[in-house]
Enzyme design. Structure first.
Site, PDB file in Angstrom:
ATOM      1  N   GLY A  73      46.361  54.818  26.693  1.00  0.00           N
ATOM      2  CA  GLY A  73      47.148  55.123  24.985  1.00  0.00           C
ATOM      3  C   GLY A  73      47.777  53.862  25.172  1.00  0.00           C
ATOM      4  O   GLY A  73      49.134  53.813  24.422  1.00  0.00           O
ATOM      5  N   THR A  74      47.245  53.181  26.111  1.00  0.00           N
ATOM      6  CA  THR A  74      48.520  51.415  25.994  1.00  0.00           C
ATOM      7  C   THR A  74      48.719  50.884  24.589  1.00  0.00           C
ATOM      8  O   THR A  74      48.974  50.338  24.041  1.00  0.00           O
ATOM      9  CB  THR A  74      48.714  50.238  27.362  1.00  0.00           C
ATOM     10  OG1 THR A  74      48.165  50.918  28.400  1.00  0.00           O
ATOM     11  CG2 THR A  74      48.885  49.117  27.002  1.00  0.00           C
ATOM     12  N   ASN A 153      55.814  61.316  31.559  1.00  0.00           N
ATOM     13  CA  ASN A 153      55.242  61.043  32.636  1.00  0.00           C
ATOM     14  C   ASN A 153      55.520  61.471  34.398  1.00  0.00           C
ATOM     15  O   ASN A 153      54.875  61.769  34.933  1.00  0.00           O
ATOM     16  CB  ASN A 153      54.737  60.063  32.210  1.00  0.00           C
ATOM     17  CG  ASN A 153      55.191  58.796  32.289  1.00  0.00           C
ATOM     18  OD1 ASN A 153      55.876  58.548  31.391  1.00  0.00           O
ATOM     19  ND2 ASN A 153      55.183  57.678  33.415  1.00  0.00           N
ATOM     20  N   GLN A 181      50.968  62.518  27.877  1.00  0.00           N
ATOM     21  CA  GLN A 181      51.223  63.389  28.569  1.00  0.00           C
ATOM     22  C   GLN A 181      51.193  64.484  28.279  1.00  0.00           C
ATOM     23  O   GLN A 181      50.729  65.386  28.738  1.00  0.00           O
ATOM     24  CB  GLN A 181      52.815  63.351  29.705  1.00  0.00           C
ATOM     25  CG  GLN A 181      52.458  61.695  30.241  1.00  0.00           C
ATOM     26  CD  GLN A 181      51.399  62.136  31.538  1.00  0.00           C
ATOM     27  OE1 GLN A 181      51.378  63.105  32.346  1.00  0.00           O
ATOM     28  NE2 GLN A 181      51.745  60.764  32.702  1.00  0.00           N
ATOM     29  N   HIS A 203      42.174  59.771  29.682  1.00  0.00           N
ATOM     30  CA  HIS A 203      41.686  60.174  31.033  1.00  0.00           C
ATOM     31  C   HIS A 203      42.866  61.311  32.281  1.00  0.00           C
ATOM     32  O   HIS A 203      42.726  61.560  32.865  1.00  0.00           O
ATOM     33  CB  HIS A 203      42.092  58.643  31.796  1.00  0.00           C
ATOM     34  CG  HIS A 203      43.180  58.215  31.874  1.00  0.00           C
ATOM     35  ND1 HIS A 203      44.076  57.455  33.026  1.00  0.00           N
ATOM     36  CD2 HIS A 203      43.873  57.267  30.749  1.00  0.00           C
ATOM     37  CE1 HIS A 203      44.664  57.108  32.871  1.00  0.00           C
ATOM     38  NE2 HIS A 203      45.152  56.735  31.835  1.00  0.00           N
ATOM     39  N   CYS A 326      53.581  52.218  38.157  1.00  0.00           N
ATOM     40  CA  CYS A 326      53.214  50.865  38.419  1.00  0.00           C
ATOM     41  C   CYS A 326      54.891  50.171  38.465  1.00  0.00           C
ATOM     42  O   CYS A 326      54.564  48.900  39.270  1.00  0.00           O
ATOM     43  CB  CYS A 326      54.264  50.884  36.164  1.00  0.00           C
ATOM     44  SG  CYS A 326      53.656  52.574  35.675  1.00  0.00           S
TER      45      CYS A 326
HETATM   46  C1  LIG Z   1      49.116  57.115  31.184  1.00  0.00           C
HETATM   47  C2  LIG Z   1      50.401  56.860  29.865  1.00  0.00           C
HETATM   48  C3  LIG Z   1      49.808  55.708  29.577  1.00  0.00           C
HETATM   49  C4  LIG Z   1      48.449  54.757  29.267  1.00  0.00           C
HETATM   50  O1  LIG Z   1      47.556  54.876  28.963  1.00  0.00           O
HETATM   51  P1  LIG Z   1      46.330  55.088  29.276  1.00  0.00           P
HETATM   52  O2  LIG Z   1      45.441  55.396  28.234  1.00  0.00           O
HETATM   53  O3  LIG Z   1      46.776  54.353  30.954  1.00  0.00           O
HETATM   54  O4  LIG Z   1      46.576  53.519  28.414  1.00  0.00           O
HETATM   55  C5  LIG Z   1      51.170  55.439  28.214  1.00  0.00           C
HETATM   56  N1  LIG Z   1      52.593  56.339  28.321  1.00  0.00           N
HETATM   57  C6  LIG Z   1      52.007  57.667  28.307  1.00  0.00           C
HETATM   58  C7  LIG Z   1      53.146  58.761  28.706  1.00  0.00           C
HETATM   59  C8  LIG Z   1      51.241  57.708  30.120  1.00  0.00           C
HETATM   60  O5  LIG Z   1      51.339  58.925  30.705  1.00  0.00           O
END
Ligand SMILES: *Cc1c(COP(=O)(O)O)cnc(C)c1O
Length: 393
Positions: A73-74, A153, A181, A203, A326
């Site tokens: 996601g990042t 989230n 999410q 994940h 975080c």
């Molecule tokens: C977990 C999350 C991310 C980051 O995703 P990763 O795969 O952990 O890098 C980004 N945005 C939201 C809303 C998330 O919940």
């Protein structure tokens, strides 16, 4: 023999489902070929990547050639924002986002601001909801991108994405949504909702960590972010994470299949948590009462600290979070709760419980009892607790 763990932090991460792991296993050992190679053990991996691309595309009503695999996601968020910003900077340097985004968005925006882009952070109402009218009002002639998360989230609030998508499309502005999410948890249709770019992560729906994708609608002007080889149609370099991509595809297909039944079950568990925990005096639900992720309960317990509640719950084998993993190293209250107008003092008393596939009715009952006891104990110890709330169970 370990004590039973009750995991109520599925918004932070999920375990990888057994059948997903099984689907991945051959690609670590026998089927290890590089998809870019000419021999058949490499080439056959190309076709499993294509299958995963179809699985991801079909989950959000995209075309397979609009899906690009990333490491999560990042990365998808970084690529969407920075890639669109620099590909369109001649049109303008203004980006609209919200105050409640994940740090992958907020910190990318801060970095873009340091490179001369101008960012508007839209406020939210007390439920954590962005108003489509505010989005439209913030649009300027030099606006090139609107990025609004699908579902939050921390508090689970689901945004009016289709309405915002329509506004963006009518103004000819790209629309990105961080749907990390939401994918696999609520139905998404990138065509009907006018979404140009969408981030997702394995994940968060029982797929492997370090896997994800960015959906890029055909024709979207976006620069590459990771440079190197010709993988992903020359858009995202690096030897493909074949086992991860297979796992991502299997997980998303599985999540979509289970969604109709699982959503109802999770919502009923979550509703029970919310209903029972709100019976404790001086508590409030965070987020929207109905437009929220089915598995999210986020409650403020006044006069005590969320961090202390977590430590007590941990001793009882319960994994929960304050909703801002975080931030846990800092003492800053959550930027999401603050944006919702919740004061710093009471924002510190919030707890996020996110249920998942293995959560049972018994788990929920256990957590309600444990939390009720914990809150009473901590309030009895807290100098902030008013007299009438001491010794209240
Ligand atoms: C977990 C999350 C991310 C980051 O995703 P990763 O795969 O952990 O890098 C980004 N945005 C939201 C809303 C998330 O919940």
């Amino acid at each position: 023999m370990g004590k039973k763990i009750i995991y109520m932090d599925h918004a932070a991460t999920t375990y990888t489902a057994k059948e997903v792991v099984e689907a991945m296993l051959p690609y670590f050992s026998e089927q290890f070929g590089n998809p870019s190679s000419v021999y058949s053990i490499g080439q056959s991996n190309k076709s499993v990547i294509d299958l995963a691309r179809k699985q991801v595309a079909s989950a959000i009503n995209a075309q397979p050639d609009e899906i690009f695999f990333t490491n999560g996601g990042t990365e998808s968020d970084n690529w969407a924002l920075k890639g669109v910003a620099f590909a369109n900077e001649r049109k303008g340097k203004h980006i609209i986002t919200t105050a409640i985004e994940h740090h992958a968005i907020l910190h990318s925006c801060e970095w873009l601001a340091s490179r001369g882009f101008e960012i508007t952070y839209l406020p939210v109402d007390k439920y954590g909801m962005v108003s489509p009218e505010a989005v439209e009002k913030a649009i300027r002639p030099d606006t090139i991108l609107i990025s609004v998360m699908y579902a939050n989230n921390e508090v689970g609030t689901i945004q009016p994405i289709a309405e915002i998508g329509k506004i963006a499309r009518d103004h000819g502005i790209y629309f990105h949504t961080d749907a990390v999410q939401a994918v696999g948890h609520v139905p998404i249709d990138v065509v009907a909702e006018n979404i140009d770019l969408l981030s997702l992560s394995g994940h968060k729906f029982y797929g492997p960590k370090g896997t994800g994708a960015l959906y890029i609608r055909k024709g979207t002007r976006i620069q590459n972010f990771i440079h190197g080889g010709a993988q992903e149609k020359k858009r995202r370099a690096g030897t493909e994470n074949v086992p991860g991509i297979v796992g991502l595809g299997a997980a998303v297909e599985r999540a979509i299949k289970m969604m109709p039944v699982e959503t109802k079950r999770l919502a009923s568990l979550s509703d029970e948590l919310t209903r029972e925990l709100l019976k404790i005096p001086a508590t409030h639900l965070n987020g929207h009462p109905t437009k929220r992720l089915p598995n999210n309960t986020n409650i403020i317990f006044e006069y005590i600290e969320g961090e202390s509640i977590l430590l007590f719950l941990n001793m009882k084998g319960i994994c929960a979070s304050t909703g801002s993993a975080c931030n846990s190293a800092s003492l800053e209250p959550s930027h999401v709760l603050t944006a919702m107008g919740i004061s710093h003092e009471i924002a510190h008393g919030s707890i996020r419980l996110t249920v998942g596939e293995r959560t049972t009715e018994d788990d929920v009952k256990y957590v309600i009892t444990a939390l009720t006891e914990t809150v009473a104990k901590l309030r009895a110890m807290s100098p902030l607790t008013p007299k009438e709330l001491r010794n209240v169970q």
